[in-house]
Design an enzyme around this catalytic site. Sequence first.
Site, PDB file in Angstrom:
ATOM      1  N   TYR A  18     -15.802  -2.598   3.933  1.00 12.52           N
ATOM      2  CA  TYR A  18     -17.122  -2.293   3.394  1.00 12.52           C
ATOM      3  C   TYR A  18     -17.642  -1.067   4.146  1.00 12.52           C
ATOM      4  O   TYR A  18     -17.734  -1.121   5.376  1.00 12.52           O
ATOM      5  CB  TYR A  18     -18.107  -3.449   3.555  1.00 12.52           C
ATOM      6  N   HIS A  28     -10.526  -6.179  -3.352  1.00 12.00           N
ATOM      7  CA  HIS A  28      -9.162  -6.182  -2.869  1.00 12.00           C
ATOM      8  C   HIS A  28      -9.170  -6.506  -1.379  1.00 12.00           C
ATOM      9  O   HIS A  28     -10.156  -6.272  -0.683  1.00 12.00           O
ATOM     10  CB  HIS A  28      -8.468  -4.840  -3.143  1.00 12.00           C
ATOM     11  N   SER A  51     -12.929   1.581  -0.612  1.00 10.37           N
ATOM     12  CA  SER A  51     -12.544   2.891  -1.157  1.00 10.37           C
ATOM     13  C   SER A  51     -12.574   2.888  -2.684  1.00 10.37           C
ATOM     14  O   SER A  51     -12.590   3.948  -3.309  1.00 10.37           O
ATOM     15  CB  SER A  51     -11.151   3.301  -0.662  1.00 10.37           C
ATOM     16  N   TYR A  52     -12.564   1.702  -3.320  1.00 10.83           N
ATOM     17  CA  TYR A  52     -12.790   1.600  -4.766  1.00 10.83           C
ATOM     18  C   TYR A  52     -13.453   0.257  -5.046  1.00 10.83           C
ATOM     19  O   TYR A  52     -13.257  -0.720  -4.305  1.00 10.83           O
ATOM     20  CB  TYR A  52     -11.496   1.773  -5.573  1.00 10.83           C
ATOM     21  N   ASP A 106       0.850  -1.186   0.000  1.00  7.56           N
ATOM     22  CA  ASP A 106       0.000   0.000   0.000  1.00  7.56           C
ATOM     23  C   ASP A 106       0.890   1.241   0.000  1.00  7.56           C
ATOM     24  O   ASP A 106       1.996   1.239   0.564  1.00  7.56           O
ATOM     25  CB  ASP A 106      -0.909  -0.004   1.235  1.00  7.56           C
TER      26      ASP A 106
END
Length: 234
Positions: free
Chosen positions: A166, A174, A169-170, A102
């Site tokens: 949940y 993932h 962010s997209y 990340d």
Amino acid sequence: TGWREDRNGAGFNSPCIGWCTGKIKTTVVYPATEKHLQKYLRQELSLIQETGEDYKKITLPFIESQSFSIQWVYNILEKKAEADRIIYENPDPAHGFVLIPDLKWNQKQVDDLYLIAICHCRGIKSLRDLTAEHLPLLKNISREGKEAIVKRFGIGGAQLRVYLHYQPSYYHLHVHFTALGYDAPGCTVERAHLLSDVIDHLERDSQYYQKCTLTFALRADEPLLKKFQEAGRV
């Protein structure tokens, strides 16, 4: 350096630079837009309890009505971007994934280890889309992701927190891998769902995530909150 995007598009195509000096970690986002400013301002939060029906009638139509670009995700999967950052890959199109650090982690220490597993399979937006047919994918991510991390960073599975967000962010499935002792952003109970629990739920009921109630927090300025308010669900 790298590229980051959130589900409101606040960070789309915005370079993010992070560094750590001593005990101070700083992230610079440039150029900063009004959406960035709103994102980092302290705002009132509302807790949403989204039923399966709420998802079908409120959340899913909202997602489908928005232009949330995830081309940057596809660029990573297709090795058009960040190919040199991939820690591990299972190339299977249905059950494979790539594991990358990340952008919040500088990889200089393992105390705040943070990696993301991005599945190759397209069309799985979030936890809500998962059924028992996705168990091979989820089990691969869990097993192979942990194996790759212990091999590369010396951190065993018992020292990892592995979870899904949940709301995410997209909207491309993932999974987050963080050091268990690291208080990572978004690891709170109202957003993070342990991958081991997700697998267990799906083994018991293939349609679990189509039927269950999921709880999450929304900021006062988020358009999805307005949709829930208009529907009388807040």
